[in-house]
Design an enzyme around this catalytic site. Sequence first.
Site, PDB file in Angstrom:
ATOM      1  N   TYR A  20      27.496  29.989  30.644  1.00 28.97           N
ATOM      2  CA  TYR A  20      27.796  30.124  32.057  1.00 28.97           C
ATOM      3  C   TYR A  20      27.700  31.934  32.108  1.00 28.97           C
ATOM      4  CZ  TYR A  20      29.553  25.485  32.798  1.00 28.97           C
ATOM      5  OH  TYR A  20      29.856  24.457  33.013  1.00 28.97           O
ATOM      6  N   HIS A  80      28.584  32.876  39.308  1.00 26.73           N
ATOM      7  CA  HIS A  80      30.408  32.914  39.390  1.00 26.73           C
ATOM      8  C   HIS A  80      30.994  33.576  38.205  1.00 26.73           C
ATOM      9  CE1 HIS A  80      32.830  30.185  41.472  1.00 26.73           C
ATOM     10  NE2 HIS A  80      33.081  29.442  40.794  1.00 26.73           N
ATOM     11  N   PHE A  91      38.768  27.378  32.414  1.00 25.47           N
ATOM     12  CA  PHE A  91      37.502  27.080  33.237  1.00 25.47           C
ATOM     13  C   PHE A  91      38.213  27.952  34.521  1.00 25.47           C
ATOM     14  CE2 PHE A  91      35.718  24.543  30.329  1.00 25.47           C
ATOM     15  CZ  PHE A  91      34.230  24.857  30.539  1.00 25.47           C
ATOM     16  N   ASN A 136      38.761  26.797  37.884  1.00 21.16           N
ATOM     17  CA  ASN A 136      39.711  26.547  38.617  1.00 21.16           C
ATOM     18  C   ASN A 136      41.167  26.404  37.784  1.00 21.16           C
ATOM     19  OD1 ASN A 136      38.945  24.542  36.581  1.00 21.16           O
ATOM     20  ND2 ASN A 136      38.951  22.862  37.758  1.00 21.16           N
ATOM     21  N   ASN A 180      37.904  28.427  43.771  1.00 19.75           N
ATOM     22  CA  ASN A 180      38.664  27.812  43.301  1.00 19.75           C
ATOM     23  C   ASN A 180      39.567  28.549  42.095  1.00 19.75           C
ATOM     24  OD1 ASN A 180      38.403  25.355  44.406  1.00 19.75           O
ATOM     25  ND2 ASN A 180      36.698  24.815  42.907  1.00 19.75           N
TER      26      ASN A 180
END
Length: 194
Positions: free
Chosen positions: A17, A22, A68, A70, A116
């Site tokens: 990621y 993000h 993560f 969220n 989130n």
Amino acid sequence: MSQIKLIVGLANPGTKYEDTRHNAGEWLINEIARQFNVSLKEEAKFFGKVAKINAAGGEVRLLVPTTFMNLSGKAVGALANFYRIKPEEILVAHDELDLPPGVAKIKQGGGHGGHNGLKDIIASLGNSNNFYRVRIGIGHPGSKELVAGYVLGKPSPQDQEKINAAVDEAGRCVDLLLKDGITKATNRLNAFKA
């Protein structure tokens, strides 16, 4: 304005990621760490990577949650509780769909806009949204259905260049914010466009 004591960069963990839109918040924390010549180290009790910098007004912690996205509030809540840091002493850097690449803005308060990471942080701070944000523009894919895939995708080389320029400027503005307060930093960053 309260003295900022904690700067958080939102991200998803792992190499899969690290280059995705993000993770723009983490890119800013890495830039600040570079400026202050510090390294972030994994701290299990804070569910994240942490560093300490000495700014004009005292100690400031840098945090990148390793949960993560969220579950970002778990890390922010743990560190804020441990050091008794109030919501208005926190600055959260995150990717922003509603701003184009090459633009970043500072603001205080507001909703989570469907983000989130912000949603979980607001919940972890006793439903307070009174923290500051650095919103790093990543652009919008055009339709709601495409958002989930878009934020987990990598920017085009042209967009990446613009985002990097905005992150660099945001890093300089965070330094200004720590020295001279929010107004100067906000005015400077909000006028910037790569």
